[in-house]
Design an enzyme around this catalytic site. Structure first.
Site, PDB file in Angstrom:
ATOM      1  CG  ASP A 129       4.779 -15.120 -14.259  1.00  0.00           C
ATOM      2  OD1 ASP A 129       5.961 -14.959 -14.606  1.00  0.00           O
ATOM      3  OD2 ASP A 129       4.203 -14.361 -13.467  1.00  0.00           O
ATOM      4  CB  CYS A 183     -15.952 -17.298  -4.273  1.00  0.00           C
ATOM      5  SG  CYS A 183     -14.304 -17.213  -4.973  1.00  0.00           S
ATOM      6  CB  CYS A 186     -17.453 -14.498  -0.786  1.00  0.00           C
ATOM      7  SG  CYS A 186     -16.235 -13.292  -0.211  1.00  0.00           S
ATOM      8  CB  CYS A 189     -11.989  -9.973  -4.475  1.00  0.00           C
ATOM      9  SG  CYS A 189     -13.029 -11.064  -5.486  1.00  0.00           S
ATOM     10  CB  CYS A 193     -11.689  -4.258  -7.265  1.00  0.00           C
ATOM     11  SG  CYS A 193     -10.696  -3.746  -8.693  1.00  0.00           S
ATOM     12  CB  CYS A 212      -6.033  -4.704 -13.343  1.00  0.00           C
ATOM     13  SG  CYS A 212      -5.125  -5.569 -12.051  1.00  0.00           S
ATOM     14  CB  CYS A 239      -2.943  -3.721  -6.719  1.00  0.00           C
ATOM     15  SG  CYS A 239      -4.443  -3.450  -5.741  1.00  0.00           S
ATOM     16  CB  CYS A 242      -8.456  -8.826  -5.427  1.00  0.00           C
ATOM     17  SG  CYS A 242      -7.039  -9.571  -6.251  1.00  0.00           S
TER      18      CYS A 242
END
Length: 361
Positions: A129, A183, A186, A189, A193, A212, A239, A242
């Site tokens: 990345d 998803c 749902c 997440c 958060c 975030c 973190c 999520c």
């Protein structure tokens, strides 16, 4: 060269290297660039100005490797049991062991050398990345998974606890079908958060990195807004919220591979960390004693001290949320990378209501 031979070899070697997910797609120009540019234009990237500099390169894989024809996309599982002791740093799961950039790069380079034996004239480029590639789009194209509301790539059988890598090549490989899924209705997440950074705009879910926790504890330089610092809670680096609440990361009888613990030795190579109280008083020698070769190096010594002070304040053990620790651009910070969970968030369009069937069923 027979594309089938190279494809078979690529898949076999990827499996030997321990990649649980392997897929192939054509190296066509990026399709999600308008959404990505819109995300940047709104300032949702925060202080990650390097993302603006890389935009042009991300439009086409050929900008990274002229003549590229195929992309081998891989996913490496990093799921593992985690435990957090009061008074100690809390680290995102992906950062518990050795830096994944080096781990994945070495594996992909070995695959490239094997493929080069079939075609000595072939060219390759390894991308994790830190490379200007919208790897999540190509992961979907290669069938590794689909984009969830938290903007993570989710594999319906394995969940989302995996890191992506890409091998660009001028060889022709046989492509897979794109992944499908969603998803449903749902909201796990979104509701979990702590800062509400998962937002729905322009017909898709996306991340406002500025709020975030992964961004705030890794990429953000300087003091953190008092309201946000309280919501950081006990997270010192990154973190997992999520992902932890995602139904697709919950093992069940019909889906035993979800959240299956990694067997990658370098991800299980944990190192001792200083306590939060020790962390706020670190000097450069202390920092260099435990951070090299670890993802936590990214935040820099000033960011680490700031985050530890915030954690202590949130636990009722010190001060005003850590704002007394003034951060600045840290010379110890290394590679400009897309920060784990909070950078190249290209977003996902809403999925159809599936009769309120729970996601992950």
């Amino acid at each position: 060269m027979n594309p089938g031979d190279a494809t078979e070899l690529a898949r076999a070697r990827a499996a030997e290297e321990g990649f649980e997910l392997v897929g192939i797609c054509q190296a066509a120009p990026t399709e999600t660039m308008p959404a990505y540019e819109s995300w940047l234009a709104k300032g949702y990237h925060g202080q990650m100005s390097y993302l603006l500099r890389h935009t042009a390169l991300k439009k086409d894989p050929a900008n990274l490797l002229p003549g590229v024809r195929s992309i081998l996309m891989v996913g490496l599982n990093y799921a593992q049991p985690t435990g957090h002791q009061p008074g100690m740093p809390r680290i995102a799961t992906y950062a518990l062991g050795r830096d994944y950039h080096g781990v994945i790069r070495r594996k992909l380079r070995r695959i490239a050398r094997a493929l080069a034996c079939l075609d000595p004239d072939a060219q390759f480029r390894v991308c994790v990345d830190s490379a200007p590639l919208l790897e999540r789009e190509f992961a979907v194209r290669a069938g590794l998974g689909w984009i969830g509301k938290n903007t993570m790539v989710i594999n319906s059988r394995r969940g989302s606890w995996f890191l992506l890598g890409a091998l660009l090549t001028t060889q022709e490989l046989t492509p897979d079908l794109p992944a499908t899924g969603g998803c449903g209705t749902c909201r796990s997440c979104i509701d979990a958060c702590p800062t509400g950074c998962i937002i729905y705009e322009d017909g898709r879910w996306q991340i406002d990195a500025r709020s975030c926790i992964s961004y705030l504890t890794i990429e953000h330089r300087g003091p953190v807004d008092p309201e946000l610092s309280r919501k950081i809670g006990d997270w010192t680096f990154g973190c997992d919220v999520c992902q932890s609440v995602c139904p697709f990361n919950e093992p069940r009888g019909s889906q035993p591979l979800r959240a299956k613990p990694t067997t990658e030795p370098e991800f299980l190579d944990h190192r001792p960390l200083p306590s939060l109280s020790q962390s706020v008083e670190l000097d450069a020698d202390d920092w260099d004693s435990f951070s090299p070769g670890s993802p936590i190096r990214r935040t820099g010594i000033e960011g680490w001290r700031r985050n530890a002070a915030i954690n202590l304040a949130n636990a009722g053990d010190g001060g005003d949320g850590g704002l007394q620790v003034v951060g600045s651009e840290d010379p110890l910070a290394t590679d400009q990378i897309d920060a784990g969970r909070a950078s190249t968030q290209i977003g996902t369009k809403p999925t159809k209501d599936r009769g309120h069937k729970p996601a992950g069923s």
